[in-house]
Write a protein that holds these residues in place. Structure first.
Motif, mmCIF file in Angstrom:
data_model
loop_
_atom_site.group_PDB
_atom_site.id
_atom_site.type_symbol
_atom_site.label_atom_id
_atom_site.label_comp_id
_atom_site.label_asym_id
_atom_site.label_seq_id
_atom_site.Cartn_x
_atom_site.Cartn_y
_atom_site.Cartn_z
ATOM 1 N N ALA A 175 11.518 2.187 35.499
ATOM 2 C CA ALA A 175 11.188 3.097 36.597
ATOM 3 C C ALA A 175 10.516 2.350 37.741
ATOM 4 N N ILE A 176 9.614 1.399 37.388
ATOM 5 C CA ILE A 176 8.952 0.603 38.429
ATOM 6 C C ILE A 176 9.965 -0.249 39.188
ATOM 7 N N VAL A 177 10.875 -0.881 38.424
ATOM 8 C CA VAL A 177 11.910 -1.707 39.061
ATOM 9 C C VAL A 177 12.792 -0.856 39.973
ATOM 10 N N ALA A 178 13.139 0.332 39.494
ATOM 11 C CA ALA A 178 13.966 1.215 40.323
ATOM 12 C C ALA A 178 13.231 1.629 41.578
ATOM 13 N N SER A 179 11.907 1.882 41.450
ATOM 14 C CA SER A 179 11.129 2.242 42.634
ATOM 15 C C SER A 179 11.068 1.087 43.621
ATOM 16 N N ASP A 180 10.834 -0.133 43.101
ATOM 17 C CA ASP A 180 10.812 -1.303 43.988
ATOM 18 C C ASP A 180 12.158 -1.516 44.650
ATOM 19 N N LEU A 181 13.215 -1.354 43.879
ATOM 20 C CA LEU A 181 14.553 -1.520 44.441
ATOM 21 C C LEU A 181 14.819 -0.485 45.528
ATOM 22 N N ILE A 193 15.672 -1.212 49.403
ATOM 23 C CA ILE A 193 16.840 -0.628 50.075
ATOM 24 C C ILE A 193 16.412 0.145 51.315
ATOM 25 N N GLY A 194 15.251 0.895 51.189
ATOM 26 C CA GLY A 194 14.751 1.613 52.354
ATOM 27 C C GLY A 194 14.365 0.665 53.478
ATOM 28 N N SER A 195 13.720 -0.469 53.128
ATOM 29 C CA SER A 195 13.350 -1.450 54.147
ATOM 30 C C SER A 195 14.578 -2.044 54.820
ATOM 31 N N VAL A 196 15.604 -2.324 53.999
ATOM 32 C CA VAL A 196 16.843 -2.874 54.562
ATOM 33 C C VAL A 196 17.489 -1.879 55.510
#
Length: 334
Positions: free
Chosen positions: A200-206, A210-213
Motif C-alpha cells: 500500500a505504501i509503495v502504491a501510494s508513493d507510485l 505519477i501525480g508529480s509527473v
C-alpha cells in the motif's frame, strides 16, 4: 287380529318412512353432484387426464362446484373433459380461468381444479372451452425422486471414500496434530499483513510520482509536459532523417564508385587495374616510397646539423624557450 293389524300398519309406516328417507338422500346426493339441480357444461382439453373418471369432483378455488360428466378421446394426443358446473357459477367464473387436474391428497381421487385468473375477462358461456395447464404427474415425480436418490447415493459413496482417505492420511493428521501450526499460521498472516501494508505504501508513493509527473514536476514530468521538448525532439528526428537520407546518397555514390572500380578491374582498364595487376607499377611505387624515406632521413640529418651550427644555434634555442613558456602558461591556466 287387531294386534296383528297394528303391527302391519307400523311395519308399513316404517317401510314408507325408510323409502321416503332414501329418496330424500338420493335427491340430496344427486343435487350435490348436479344430477337434479340446474347446471351448464364447460370443457377442457388435456394430453393426459392422469386417471380422471366421470363422476370426479370439479372445484373452483377449492370449492365444490360440479362433477365430471364424461371424458372424450379426440385423438392420440388430446383428451377432452366435459364438466357439469352449478348454474350459479356462470355469473362468477370468467373465460380466462385455468383448468388443471389434481388429486385429493397424495394418493386420493382425482379432481378438476379451476383457478381464476387475475386479469379481467367476460363471464363463461355454456359449452365454452377453457384453457388447461399441465400438472406434474405423480409417476414423473416418483421417477425424478428415484433419480435424485440414486445421485445422492453416489455422492454419499464418494463422500464416504473421501472421508476414509482423510482418516487414513497420516500426513494430514500430522499437520492437524502439529501444535506449532497455529503459531506458524499467525506468523504467516502477520507477514502477509506487513507485505500488504508495504504494498500500500509503495502504491501510494507510485501514485504520488505519477501525480508529480502529470503536473510537470521533475525531469520526467518536464520531458512529458514541455512542449518545446517535443519541438526539439521533432527537429532532432528530422535531422536524423536528413542524415539518413544523406547516408543513403553516400552509399549510392560509394556503390557506384565500387561498381566502376570493379568494372575497371575486370575489364583491365584504369589505374585500379594497373595498381593491382601491373607489376612494374608496383616496383615503381616501391622505389618512390624508398626514395621518399631516404629524402626524409637526409632532411632530418640536415635539420639536426643546422641546430648545432653556430649561425642558427641561437634561433633554435629561442624557439625552445618560447615553447617551454607556452607550456607553462597552459598548465597555469588549467
Amino acid at each position: 287380529m287387531a294386534k296383528k293389524t297394528v303391527n302391519t300398519i307400523k311395519l308399513g309406516v316404517f317401510v314408507l318412512s325408510g323409502l321416503l328417507f332414501l329418496i330424500v338422500m338420493l335427491y340430496m346426493i344427486g343435487k350435490n353432484r348436479n344430477l337434479f339441480g340446474p347446471a351448464f357444461v364447460l370443457k377442457a382439453q388435456f394430453e393426459n387426464v392422469q386417471g380422471l373418471v366421470p363422476g370426479n369432483n370439479v372445484r373452483f378455488s377449492g370449492i365444490q362446484v360440479g362433477t365430471v360428466k364424461r371424458i372424450n378421446i379426440i385423438n392420440d394426443t388430446l383428451i377432452e373433459v366435459v364438466m357439469l358446473v352449478d348454474d350459479k357459477m356462470q355469473q362468477i367464473m370468467r373465460n380466462n380461468a385455468i383448468v388443471a387436474i389434481g388429486s385429493e391428497g397424495l394418493m386420493g381421487n382425482k379432481v378438476v381444479n379451476i383457478s381464476p385468473a387475475r386479469s379481467p375477462a367476460p363471464f363463461v358461456t355454456k359449452g365454452e372451452l377453457l384453457s388447461s395447464r399441465k400438472v406434474l404427474n405423480t409417476d414423473d415425480m416418483l421417477q425424478t425422486l428415484s433419480k435424485t436418490n440414486q445421485d445422492i447415493a453416489v455422492v454419499a459413496a464418494q463422500l464416504k471414500i473421501a472421508v476414509q482417505r482423510v482418516n487414513n492420511s497420516a500426513a494430514l493428521w500430522a499437520i492437524l496434530n502439529d501444535e506449532t501450526l497455529p503459531q506458524n499460521l499467525r506468523s504467516a498472516a502477520a507477514n502477509v499483513q506487513q507485505a500488504t501494508a508495504r504494498a500500500a505504501i509503495v502504491a501510494s508513493d507510485l501514485q504520488s510520482i505519477i501525480g508529480s509527473v502529470k503536473n510537470g514536476k521533475g525531469s520526467l514530468g518536464a520531458v512529458l509536459t514541455d512542449t518545446s521538448f517535443a519541438v526539439s525532439l521533432h527537429d532532432a528526428i528530422e535531422k536524423i532523417k536528413g542524415v539518413g537520407d544523406k547516408a543513403d546518397e553516400l552509399a549510392v555514390s560509394l556503390n557506384s564508385v565500387i561498381t566502376g572500380v570493379k568494372q575497371d578491374y575486370n575489364t583491365g582498364r584504369g589505374p585500379v587495374n594497373a595498381l593491382f595487376k601491373d607489376s612494374s607499377m608496383v616496383v615503381s611505387i616501391s622505389k618512390s616510397l624508398d626514395n621518399i624515406q631516404k629524402g626524409t632521413d637526409a632532411f632530418n640529418q640536415n635539420m639536426e646539423a643546422l641546430k648545432h651550427n653556430f649561425l642558427f644555434r641561437g634561433y633554435f634555442r629561442k624557439l625552445e624557450k618560447q615553447k617551454s613558456k607556452e607550456n607553462r602558461q597552459g598548465f597555469a591556466a588549467q
